[in-house]
Design an enzyme around this catalytic site. Sequence first.
Site, PDB file in Angstrom:
ATOM      1  N   TYR A 121       0.845  -1.205   0.000  1.00  7.24           N
ATOM      2  CA  TYR A 121       0.000   0.000   0.000  1.00  7.24           C
ATOM      3  C   TYR A 121       0.880   1.255   0.000  1.00  7.24           C
ATOM      4  CZ  TYR A 121      -2.818   3.760   2.086  1.00  7.24           C
ATOM      5  OH  TYR A 121      -3.414   4.965   2.355  1.00  7.24           O
TER       6      TYR A 121
HETATM    7  N1  LIG Z   1      -8.427   7.398   6.349  1.00  5.84           N
HETATM    8  C1  LIG Z   1      -7.134   7.486   6.635  1.00  5.84           C
HETATM    9  O1  LIG Z   1      -6.725   7.453   7.798  1.00  5.84           O
HETATM   10  C2  LIG Z   1      -6.122   7.681   5.528  1.00  5.84           C
HETATM   11  C3  LIG Z   1      -4.761   7.784   5.893  1.00  5.84           C
HETATM   12  C4  LIG Z   1      -3.824   7.968   4.893  1.00  5.84           C
HETATM   13  C5  LIG Z   1      -4.212   8.068   3.565  1.00  5.84           C
HETATM   14  N2  LIG Z   1      -5.528   7.933   3.235  1.00  5.84           N
HETATM   15  C6  LIG Z   1      -5.893   8.063   1.813  1.00  5.84           C
HETATM   16  O2  LIG Z   1      -6.972   8.975   1.707  1.00  5.84           O
HETATM   17  C7  LIG Z   1      -7.825   8.592   0.625  1.00  5.84           C
HETATM   18  C8  LIG Z   1      -9.260   8.469   1.111  1.00  5.84           C
HETATM   19  O3  LIG Z   1      -9.314   7.468   2.117  1.00  5.84           O
HETATM   20  P1  LIG Z   1     -10.644   7.082   2.876  1.00  5.84           P
HETATM   21  O4  LIG Z   1     -10.276   6.791   4.285  1.00  5.84           O
HETATM   22  O5  LIG Z   1     -11.708   8.060   2.571  1.00  5.84           O
HETATM   23  O6  LIG Z   1     -10.942   5.681   2.151  1.00  5.84           O
HETATM   24  P2  LIG Z   1     -12.333   5.051   1.622  1.00  5.84           P
HETATM   25  O7  LIG Z   1     -12.017   3.627   1.295  1.00  5.84           O
HETATM   26  O8  LIG Z   1     -13.430   5.326   2.594  1.00  5.84           O
HETATM   27  O9  LIG Z   1     -12.624   5.873   0.298  1.00  5.84           O
HETATM   28  C9  LIG Z   1     -12.037   5.564  -0.941  1.00  5.84           C
HETATM   29  C10 LIG Z   1     -13.125   5.570  -2.008  1.00  5.84           C
HETATM   30  O10 LIG Z   1     -12.506   5.323  -3.274  1.00  5.84           O
HETATM   31  C11 LIG Z   1     -13.324   4.427  -4.020  1.00  5.84           C
HETATM   32  N3  LIG Z   1     -12.438   3.667  -4.897  1.00  5.84           N
HETATM   33  C12 LIG Z   1     -11.479   2.773  -4.522  1.00  5.84           C
HETATM   34  N4  LIG Z   1     -10.848   2.297  -5.602  1.00  5.84           N
HETATM   35  C13 LIG Z   1     -11.436   2.878  -6.686  1.00  5.84           C
HETATM   36  C14 LIG Z   1     -11.223   2.794  -8.089  1.00  5.84           C
HETATM   37  N5  LIG Z   1     -10.273   2.012  -8.602  1.00  5.84           N
HETATM   38  N6  LIG Z   1     -12.009   3.550  -8.898  1.00  5.84           N
HETATM   39  C15 LIG Z   1     -12.974   4.360  -8.406  1.00  5.84           C
HETATM   40  N7  LIG Z   1     -13.213   4.473  -7.076  1.00  5.84           N
HETATM   41  C16 LIG Z   1     -12.454   3.742  -6.229  1.00  5.84           C
HETATM   42  C17 LIG Z   1     -14.038   3.548  -3.002  1.00  5.84           C
HETATM   43  O11 LIG Z   1     -15.292   3.073  -3.502  1.00  5.84           O
HETATM   44  C18 LIG Z   1     -14.191   4.489  -1.805  1.00  5.84           C
HETATM   45  O12 LIG Z   1     -15.485   5.054  -1.756  1.00  5.84           O
HETATM   46  C19 LIG Z   1      -7.243   7.313   0.059  1.00  5.84           C
HETATM   47  O13 LIG Z   1      -6.425   7.656  -1.041  1.00  5.84           O
HETATM   48  C20 LIG Z   1      -6.399   6.769   1.196  1.00  5.84           C
HETATM   49  O14 LIG Z   1      -5.372   5.956   0.726  1.00  5.84           O
HETATM   50  C21 LIG Z   1      -6.500   7.745   4.200  1.00  5.84           C
END
Ligand SMILES: NC(=O)c1ccc[n+]([C@@H]2O[C@H](COP(=O)([O-])OP(=O)(O)OC[C@H]3O[C@@H](n4cnc5c(N)ncnc54)[C@H](O)[C@@H]3O)[C@@H](O)[C@H]2O)c1
Length: 338
Positions: free
Chosen positions: A152
């Site tokens: 990841y």
């Molecule tokens: N939540 C955290 O603590 C955290 C920490 C570090 C980084 N991030 C990053 O922040 C971003 C948002 O995270 P989140 O917590 O909201 O995650 P989440 O999984 O709730 O949201 C991600 C969304 O992207 C959509 N998705 C995934 N793959 C896809 C694809 N190939 N095509 C179209 N849609 C797709 C999913 O349906 C989902 O609704 C991500 O990039 C994640 O890696 C989150």
Amino acid sequence: MRYFITGTAGFIGFHLARRLLQDGHEVTGFDGMTHYYNIKLKHMRNAALAQFPAFRPVTAMLEDRKALEDAVAAAKPDVMVHLAAQAGVRYSLENPRAYLTSNLEGSWNILEIAKNVGIGHLMLASTSSIYGASPTVPFHETDRADEPLTFYAATKKSMELMAHSYAHLYKVPTTAFRFFTVYGPWGRPDMALFKFVKNMIDGEPIEIYGEGKMSRDFTYIDDLVESIVRLSAVVPSEENRVADTKVETLSHQAPFRVINIGGGQPESLLDFVDTVEKALGRPAKRKMLPMQKGDVPRTFASPDLLMALTGYKPDTSLETGVKAFVDWYLEAHRELDG
Ligand SMILES: NC(=O)c1ccc[n+]([C@@H]2O[C@H](COP(=O)([O-])OP(=O)(O)OC[C@H]3O[C@@H](n4cnc5c(N)ncnc54)[C@H](O)[C@@H]3O)[C@@H](O)[C@H]2O)c1
């Protein structure tokens, strides 16, 4: 302003879209509605966003270049915020392909389209995981951060590097955010807070990895959104180069910057569990387990660059943030479980 946001059915994208819509902006939300976790939660978030007439949802995958191109062409955005990704550290051990396609191919499609439409500002979600097990804290954006412990993290670091090359070659102004353990209402069911609260309410034990000795720099969702909103106005350029070379990451080759979004106040996992117990008013059955493959012992953000650029850093207390999550969960869980 017109925003094109990927991942609006997800936790962070939902909150960002809602805030921008409340502020009077237009938002096109692009999300593939993947089944990584309970899809009902994504439908609930979409329903809440649908109440705003200025919200336009598009359901398609990032890997579908044509669908993405059409959605961006219709939206004519000023700013693109790319949040959609296969998230989660542990699942990347089980299904690395989902990370390869969503986070590398999907992000590359975003870069190509941002280049073709000449976007004013591209913002991308990276992660604190790219710092790996770095023993030097706090984590500064100027640290090397090239020893990722999970696939990841490797895909997110690769996305940062791909974006730097596009920013250089095609002058796409790009800001890559490194998020630190984001939590709050509407949060992700695969993350610790959700699992802890759910299990404690259901009378089930909670699994505490690393014997509770790990620590995390938790970021409350509203603080994260505030940071993104402020940074969307800070388009990377020489004019806003920060004088302090110890913190500034603005590339000398491109309008490109990476920036931590975290408050710099890590909490131990055991203190975190205490806070959840207090918010719920009941004790947890604690099941202590060793660190899992790919886990990092700590995360700890330096917020100095964020402060220098925006005059702001996340500061909501864990007590306040956890309480807000618990209040939301108690309302939402019947619909989620039903
Ligand atoms: N939540 C955290 O603590 C955290 C920490 C570090 C980084 N991030 C990053 O922040 C971003 C948002 O995270 P989140 O917590 O909201 O995650 P989440 O999984 O709730 O949201 C991600 C969304 O992207 C959509 N998705 C995934 N793959 C896809 C694809 N190939 N095509 C179209 N849609 C797709 C999913 O349906 C989902 O609704 C991500 O990039 C994640 O890696 C989150």
